[in-house]
Motif scaffolding. Structure first.
Motif, PDB file in Angstrom:
ATOM      1  N   GLU A 167      84.096  53.278  12.784  1.00 41.00           N
ATOM      2  CA  GLU A 167      85.638  53.896  12.575  1.00 41.00           C
ATOM      3  C   GLU A 167      86.108  54.478  13.887  1.00 41.00           C
ATOM      4  N   HIS A 168      87.073  53.921  14.190  1.00 42.29           N
ATOM      5  CA  HIS A 168      87.668  54.485  15.490  1.00 42.29           C
ATOM      6  C   HIS A 168      88.302  55.806  15.235  1.00 42.29           C
ATOM      7  N   ASP A 169      88.484  56.408  14.008  1.00 41.20           N
ATOM      8  CA  ASP A 169      88.643  57.710  13.648  1.00 41.20           C
ATOM      9  C   ASP A 169      87.657  58.775  13.183  1.00 41.20           C
ATOM     10  N   TRP A 170      86.330  58.213  13.495  1.00 40.46           N
ATOM     11  CA  TRP A 170      85.185  58.743  13.052  1.00 40.46           C
ATOM     12  C   TRP A 170      85.046  60.440  13.692  1.00 40.46           C
ATOM     13  N   VAL A 171      85.637  60.472  14.863  1.00 39.90           N
ATOM     14  CA  VAL A 171      85.752  61.913  15.461  1.00 39.90           C
ATOM     15  C   VAL A 171      86.798  62.765  14.886  1.00 39.90           C
ATOM     16  N   ILE A 172      87.568  62.542  13.855  1.00 38.91           N
ATOM     17  CA  ILE A 172      88.430  63.301  13.449  1.00 38.91           C
ATOM     18  C   ILE A 172      88.424  63.567  11.867  1.00 38.91           C
ATOM     19  N   GLY A 173      87.111  62.914  11.508  1.00 40.67           N
ATOM     20  CA  GLY A 173      86.558  63.295   9.898  1.00 40.67           C
ATOM     21  C   GLY A 173      86.358  64.492   9.655  1.00 40.67           C
ATOM     22  N   ASP A 174      86.539  65.020   8.271  1.00 39.27           N
ATOM     23  CA  ASP A 174      86.144  66.273   8.148  1.00 39.27           C
ATOM     24  C   ASP A 174      85.001  66.906   8.734  1.00 39.27           C
ATOM     25  N   LYS A 175      83.875  66.108   8.214  1.00 41.48           N
ATOM     26  CA  LYS A 175      82.459  66.496   8.765  1.00 41.48           C
ATOM     27  C   LYS A 175      82.305  66.735  10.343  1.00 41.48           C
ATOM     28  N   VAL A 176      82.758  65.795  11.014  1.00 42.22           N
ATOM     29  CA  VAL A 176      82.831  65.993  12.449  1.00 42.22           C
ATOM     30  C   VAL A 176      83.588  67.118  12.909  1.00 42.22           C
ATOM     31  N   ILE A 177      84.672  67.418  12.508  1.00 45.94           N
ATOM     32  CA  ILE A 177      85.551  68.699  12.822  1.00 45.94           C
ATOM     33  C   ILE A 177      85.009  69.901  12.343  1.00 45.94           C
ATOM     34  N   GLU A 178      84.110  69.659  11.077  1.00 50.24           N
ATOM     35  CA  GLU A 178      83.475  71.192  10.924  1.00 50.24           C
ATOM     36  C   GLU A 178      82.235  71.381  11.729  1.00 50.24           C
ATOM     37  N   GLY A 179      81.469  70.085  12.151  1.00 50.94           N
ATOM     38  CA  GLY A 179      80.401  70.105  13.182  1.00 50.94           C
ATOM     39  C   GLY A 179      80.926  70.711  14.614  1.00 50.94           C
ATOM     40  N   LEU A 180      81.980  70.159  14.842  1.00 48.57           N
ATOM     41  CA  LEU A 180      82.440  70.704  16.328  1.00 48.57           C
ATOM     42  C   LEU A 180      83.106  72.232  16.197  1.00 48.57           C
ATOM     43  N   ARG A 181      83.323  72.524  14.956  1.00 48.26           N
ATOM     44  CA  ARG A 181      83.697  74.030  14.754  1.00 48.26           C
ATOM     45  C   ARG A 181      82.501  74.928  15.109  1.00 48.26           C
ATOM     46  N   ARG A 182      81.300  74.451  14.710  1.00 48.42           N
ATOM     47  CA  ARG A 182      80.040  75.177  14.872  1.00 48.42           C
ATOM     48  C   ARG A 182      79.561  75.389  16.230  1.00 48.42           C
ATOM     49  N   VAL A 183      79.874  74.026  16.813  1.00 41.53           N
ATOM     50  CA  VAL A 183      79.574  73.918  18.360  1.00 41.53           C
ATOM     51  C   VAL A 183      80.352  75.091  18.986  1.00 41.53           C
ATOM     52  N   ALA A 184      81.751  75.123  18.720  1.00 37.91           N
ATOM     53  CA  ALA A 184      82.700  76.097  19.353  1.00 37.91           C
ATOM     54  C   ALA A 184      82.275  77.412  19.125  1.00 37.91           C
ATOM     55  N   ALA A 185      81.758  77.789  17.769  1.00 35.26           N
ATOM     56  CA  ALA A 185      81.334  79.071  17.669  1.00 35.26           C
ATOM     57  C   ALA A 185      80.012  79.508  18.666  1.00 35.26           C
ATOM     58  N   ARG A 186      79.335  78.445  19.090  1.00 35.51           N
ATOM     59  CA  ARG A 186      78.299  78.716  19.991  1.00 35.51           C
ATOM     60  C   ARG A 186      78.723  78.952  21.238  1.00 35.51           C
ATOM     61  N   GLY A 187      80.099  78.782  21.502  1.00 36.65           N
ATOM     62  CA  GLY A 187      80.736  78.802  22.976  1.00 36.65           C
ATOM     63  C   GLY A 187      80.334  77.573  23.754  1.00 36.65           C
TER      64      GLY A 187
END
Length: 290
Positions: A118-138
């Motif tokens: 999927e071209h929009d994989w990266v803006i799926g809810d699960k990926v966004i939540e995953g990247l929030r967790r990445v950001a939380a680690r700085g």
């Protein structure tokens, strides 16, 4: 080095050891680089241009083992490592981040989006939540975009304003089709640039001129119009250069020639701005300890 504060930083290189991991790419389609290319080769490449700091970027999705191999190499030039992690399974992701965050030089994550249907994989809810967790680690996110992904950068950047994002390879514009700037690419690039948490790597250019056979010659002029859009959109504060070594070898180019190409493309900027783009911005973006 070009600057007393950080010196030059190559914001994007790879190494691979074909008998250590199973790589979907490089494969037999790219014979020039379908071989183990590892730390001694890196030393020689960086040395050819006098570069002393570099950031490794993953080749394997969901592979903390690959990142740990590089983190544990002890190579003196490697100042940061961008890992492949599991952005969908958040229990696994937290375990992976716990493990990787024990290393000072773990700086961010990337996912090879071409591996997803999927071209929009990266803006799926699960990926966004995953990247929030990445950001939380700085930690940061390298967005490996092709033109059809580029509209998603600003969506992601606005969904997670605390996540620092860098677009790899100026989103691989279709230089093989036309050297004139495509309206969609430009509009999407400027939309991404309007988000203050998005940066752009001037990298991976030479391999997009003729991806099928790498036989079309290029000069700095080949890339100047696209790079000008990036420089004007992101400004001197949010651009950085990366070699994309050893992928650049596909074109017959070497490390030094691509390093010189990038410097030529930014030579119209002030000396102060050139210093930012060749080193300081990557060091700041990734939080490198140099």
């Amino acid at each position: 080095g070009i600057n007393a504060e950080y010196g030059e930083v190559d914001a994007h290189f790879h190494v691979w050891e074909l008998d250590r991991f199973s790589y979907p790419w490089p494969n037999s389609d790219v014979t020039a680089i379908f071989k183990t290319i590892t730390f001694p080769d890196l030393t020689a490449a960086l040395g050819s241009a006098g570069v002393q700091n570099a950031v490794f970027v993953q080749c394997l999705n969901d592979s903390p083992a690959e990142a740990k191999w590089v983190l544990e190499s002890g190579h003196p030039a490697i100042k940061g490592v961008v890992a492949g992690v599991n952005l969908l399974d958040h229990v696994t992701l937290e375990q992976q981040l716990d493990e990787l965050c024990q290393y000072d030089k773990f700086v961010g994550v990337r996912h090879i989006l071409d591996m997803e249907q999927e071209h929009d994989w990266v803006i799926g809810d699960k990926v966004i939540e995953g990247l929030r967790r990445v950001a939380a680690r700085g930690k940061t996110f390298d967005f490996l975009a092709r033109p059809h992904h580029l509209a998603h950068v600003s969506t992601l950047a606005r969904a997670i304003p605390e996540l620092k994002i860098v677009i790899d390879h100026i989103a691989k514009p279709l230089l093989s089709k036309s050297l004139s700037v495509c309206d969609d690419w430009k509009a999407n690039m400027l939309s991404a640039a309007s988000c203050p948490n998005v940066y752009c790597k001037i990298s991976g250019l030479v391999t997009e001129v003729d991806p099928a056979s790498h036989s079309t010659p290029w000069t700095p002029q080949t890339f100047q119009d696209h790079v000008t859009v990036v420089l004007e959109g992101f400004g001197a504060e949010r651009c950085m250069i990366g070699s994309d070594w050893p992928v650049l070898r596909l074109t017959g180019a070497n490390y030094k020639s691509v390093n010189e190409l990038h410097k030529t493309l930014i030579s119209g900027m002030s000396k102060e701005d050139q210093v930012k783009i060749t080193g300081d911005n990557a060091a700041r973006f990734y939080g490198l300890k140099i």
